[in-house]
Design an enzyme around this catalytic site. Sequence first.
Site, PDB file in Angstrom:
ATOM      1  N   ASP A  15      29.689  33.180  93.585  1.00  0.00           N
ATOM      2  CA  ASP A  15      29.616  34.128  92.527  1.00  0.00           C
ATOM      3  C   ASP A  15      29.203  33.597  91.277  1.00  0.00           C
ATOM      4  O   ASP A  15      29.742  34.191  90.258  1.00  0.00           O
ATOM      5  CB  ASP A  15      30.832  35.167  92.420  1.00  0.00           C
ATOM      6  N   GLU A 193      27.836  44.083  95.726  1.00  0.00           N
ATOM      7  CA  GLU A 193      28.449  43.599  94.967  1.00  0.00           C
ATOM      8  C   GLU A 193      27.738  42.899  93.777  1.00  0.00           C
ATOM      9  O   GLU A 193      26.441  42.843  93.880  1.00  0.00           O
ATOM     10  CB  GLU A 193      29.157  42.151  95.704  1.00  0.00           C
TER      11      GLU A 193
END
Length: 530
Positions: A15, A193
């Site tokens: 991420d 996301e």
Amino acid sequence: MTLVPNPILPGCFPDPSVCRVGDDFYLVTSTFEYLPGLPVLRSRDLATWEHVGDVVDRSGQLDYDGVRSSGGLYAPTLRHHDGTFWLVCTLVDPEDDSRGGNFVMTATDPAGPWSDPVWLRDEDGERVAGIDPSIFFDDDGRAWLHGTRLAAEPEWFHQTEVWVRELDLATLTLVGPEHVVWTGAVRGAVWAEGPHLYKVDGTYYLLAAEGGTDFHHAVSVARASSVTGPYEGNKANPVLTHRHLGRGVDVVGVGHADLVEAPDGSWWAVLLAMRVYGGYHYPLGRETFLVPVVWEDGWPVLAPGEGRVPDAVEVPFASTAARPAIQGGASGVVGPDDPRWTAVRALPRDVATPAGEGWDLPVRPATLADRTVPAFLGVRQQHRDVDVTVTLRVPEVAGEQAGVVVRQSERDHVRLLVDGGPGDSRRVVAVHRRGDTDEVVGETTASAAPGAPVVVGLRVRGQDYGLVAGPAGDEPGGSLELVATVDGRTLDSAAAGGFLGLWLGVHATSEGRPTASVVRVERFAYEPVG
């Protein structure tokens, strides 16, 4: 011209979020239940990254008590505005929604100190729901928070939506109307996301990952003339994915990208992906990769001319300097000041005390199967082939154990522990915990005088995790005994679930008994092979 090999951050650095201030790039990644949390890395060339600090580096900043593996800190976003670094993130406790939520932290120096977290709330005092928050500072001085959550009226299972709402920077409160701006680029796509907003040449761009953070992961993009939309999706969506290449490709799960412009005007994207080997398995976890970006017809094109993440990227301004330890270039003894050290639900120095090249590690009643703070210190596995050698002194207390471990979660891990019972022959037991069930997979004895050090270690070759042990002094000659070999394909998140790569470390336990013992970890060496 310098070729920069991918990944730029090997091992479990998922991420990624990046921003640039002057000539410096700054990057953060998720850390889940491990502390310190949210490492801050700095680079001048997108190739060589230096660890400068951690956002969560003080006891009590966040409550990790009881958070299970693959809970904790998800998907941070790092931005810089008007002399201040802003970090927004989600604390996830899958079993207690009241404790988690989205928060913001700030610092004038990315190395810290960072502020305590402020939980993001709306004008009615309600906490901001959902995950993966991001923040965008417009050129008119206004700030806009955005994130993802399950769609209020889904057309399909696990459809998510991206929302945008103004953030009052003085009160850190969401104000004004909320705008749902995205419900998916592809019909049937799940789990949008990591949304990020940008403004380029007067146009607003929304970048988002879709498909879930595994094989079907993908990057999509939309644009609008207003920050609140409506947004038009790119006809080329998804603009980057590897899912069409099949499960036999070497890199999978490409997604969760963030864009940044370099000082020379070139554009780049950092993103996560997984390197698979030994079948569809990725023990190293979700790693950070780099791809070039160009703009055509008003849209970003990621990895132009290739359409996939390359093995190496040409970066015109990259240096040829040696890479720092955080990126996996260094080998040998991992001293207590090395930034690679982490602990579970606690800071390393709340678990152990530096001592010479190693640590004094107080034994705790907790085991690795307990959802609490165990006596554990570990580093990410960053190489497919690596030797880990640990020299330690185990107190002569029956029922207490210490040794080397491979950790995926409470449910799945491997431990090679030396028994603390008295005598000059120490029992060494290898245990593979799989799906909450322990299995003894090997056993030996290590001859050592009372109080003398013992050596335990790992010999990792691809998916073979060899567990070795012997008396101190034998390890340079390679005479440590192979106690057992465990198949790494049973340990990665493809097999065991969750979002993490593997951690290699040391552990001590009294198996639930009260104790005041201390294990001396004299030396911990991490040495890539090949």
